[in-house]
Write a protein that holds these residues in place. Structure first.
Motif, PDB file in Angstrom:
ATOM      1  N   PRO A 103      35.233 -42.847  15.361  1.00  0.00           N
ATOM      2  CA  PRO A 103      34.618 -44.126  15.721  1.00  0.00           C
ATOM      3  C   PRO A 103      33.134 -44.165  15.357  1.00  0.00           C
ATOM      4  O   PRO A 103      32.465 -43.131  15.290  1.00  0.00           O
ATOM      5  N   GLU A 107      31.424 -49.706  16.989  1.00  0.00           N
ATOM      6  CA  GLU A 107      32.572 -49.943  17.861  1.00  0.00           C
ATOM      7  C   GLU A 107      32.139 -50.024  19.322  1.00  0.00           C
ATOM      8  O   GLU A 107      32.676 -50.821  20.100  1.00  0.00           O
ATOM      9  N   PRO A 307      38.694 -50.992  12.865  1.00  0.00           N
ATOM     10  CA  PRO A 307      37.288 -50.828  13.219  1.00  0.00           C
ATOM     11  C   PRO A 307      36.334 -50.799  12.023  1.00  0.00           C
ATOM     12  O   PRO A 307      35.213 -50.277  12.150  1.00  0.00           O
TER      13      PRO A 307
END
Length: 458
Positions: A103, A107, A307
């Motif tokens: 990530p 995010e 994402p």
């Protein structure tokens, strides 16, 4: 000059290059477009512009024609094409990389932004399209309740997936079993929903609906009644905010009408055209797809591109725009001005009973009726044809915050000229001789007819 390249009206627009490219698209892409609502069968035959670029509320096609556009990317572009703060934010994110094995900071920041503006949501998961998140919501509700039945409101569209498309005319390839556990109820009719619950007191996992539509507002007590029925019978309430979110209000229709769902599904305007969607809701439900649960885990949403950084950065820039420049107020004012102008023109030309602009100012549609005042695809196509010839592109009058007074004035003038021919068709009782090609057809229908592509055309 062939019929495909000439114009019915006195306008001088040519669609020759667009027509050739559309024919080529039909050779390369099923349906000639990647979205059924964008298909050539949704526009007058031989007048299907292939676009090259856009700026604000204006677009240009491969023939060099300029248009004021409505609908704006199926309602996804609210701030205008090429809106610099969004483009710049996305570009900056792209330059630092778009997809990673872990990530990114974006995010965290995007999730914090989303949960800050949608007060009823406690967790959020991003995706790329609306169908993915509505289907994820259904899966989550079934896992949470241990039930299988879904109550789906009779509204136009919720998902491309089997549980919904199997209910439509385009159900080829979908097993009957895919919709065996789906029941329907009517919008603004609590009695039909209550009857479904009474017939399935322990079987309905979720109720899914849009809180409002372009042409329907919730009746007094309807949404609260739906909420109460879900609570009584232990079902999960899902709001589809694809259209209402960021168009009715930035935090969605749920805040506007004061009814909080258990889960909500988002997309379209939240990215100003960038591909982003979201599933949001109560922590106790959302965590079933996470790591903070002792129950069997739900494979909720797990996508390679969910994402990616450019869309998350675009979303954050959209949020900043909503907090600083009042896009909804701009859309409401532009839509109100457009509706009043078009309806006044229709009244002046004595066709107000046949052509009318209706709906929420930020989400306008137009009605097109025949000489018997019945909805007509032929008369709709004539109206679209004449608007195209005068520089107006759109299947609706859905505005964006980029529509200027000049855009609205051009549109009203184009409508006034188009209605002059429309009135002649009403008097004649037919569009024959005025319409080039076949009428448009519903996007979701069983067969390719009445706009099947002739075998010789491929």
């Amino acid at each position: 000059m062939t019929a495909a390249d000439r114009n019915v009206s006195d306008c001088s627009r040519s669609f020759a290059r667009s027509n050739r490219m559309q024919a080529r698209l039909h050779e390369l892409v099923p349906g000639g477009a990647h979205t059924y609502a964008r298909g050539s069968d949704q526009y007058p035959e031989h007048m299907t512009p292939i676009l090259t670029r856009g700026e604000g509320a204006r677009v240009w096609d491969v023939d060099g024609n300029e248009y004021v556009e409505y609908g704006m990317g199926l309602r996804s572009v609210v701030l205008g094409h090429g809106y610099r703060p969004v483009v710049d934010a996305a570009h900056a994110a792209m330059c630092d990389g778009m997809n990673f094995t872990r990530p990114t900071e974006l995010e965290v920041l995007a999730a914090e932004d989303f949960l800050r503006i949608v007060p009823g949501a406690e967790m959020v998961k991003f995706a790329k399209n609306g169908s993915d998140v509505t289907t994820a919501a259904i899966k989550l509700a079934r896992a949470a309740t241990g039930r299988t039945s879904i109550a789906v409101c009779r509204l136009p569209f919720f998902s491309v997936d089997d549980w919904f498309i199997g209910l439509t005319e385009m159900a080829a390839g979908i097993p009957v079993a895919a919709t065996a556990d789906v029941v329907r109820f009517d919008y603004n009719d609590l009695a039909t929903l209550e009857a479904r619950f009474q017939a399935n007191p322990d079987g309905i996992a979720a109720v899914i609906l849009e809180a409002a539509t372009a042409t329907m507002e919730p009746a007094e007590g309807f949404l609260a009644g739906v909420r109460a029925l879900c609570d009584t019978y232990g079902a999960v309430l899902v709001f589809d905010e694809m259209i209402t979110g960021f168009r009715w209000a930035m935090p969605g229709a749920q805040t506007l009408y004061g009814v909080t769902p258990d889960l909500s599904c988002w997309g379209k305007a939240m990215g100003n055209g960038f591909p982003i969607a979201a599933l949001a809701g109560k922590r106790e439900l959302m965590e079933l797809g996470g790591l903070n649960t002792d129950r069997n885990r739900v494979f909720l949403l797990s996508t390679t591109h969910g994402p990616e950084t450019s869309a998350l950065a675009a979303f954050r820039a959209v949020v900043r725009a909503y907090e600083t420049v009042d896009p909804i107020g701009r859309m409401e004012r532009a839509g109100q001005r457009l509706a009043e102008g078009v309806n006044a023109a229709a009244a002046e030309l004595d066709v107000a009973e046949y052509v009318r602009v209706i709906g929420r100012p930020s989400c306008l549609v137009f009605t097109t009726c025949d000489q018997d005042k019945a909805p007509s695809q032929g008369f709709r196509t004539l109206f679209l044809q004449e608007l195209l010839n005068r520089g107006v592109l759109g299947q609706s009058f859905v505005v964006s915050a980029a529509h200027t007074d000049a855009d609205i004035d051009l549109t009203i003038d184009a409508v006034r000229q188009a209605l002059d021919l429309y009135r002649k068709a009403i008097v004649a009782g037919t569009v024959e001789g005025l319409l080039i090609g076949r009428p448009v057809a519903p996007a979701i229908r069983r067969g390719a007819a009445p706009r099947r592509i002739a075998p010789t055309a491929i």
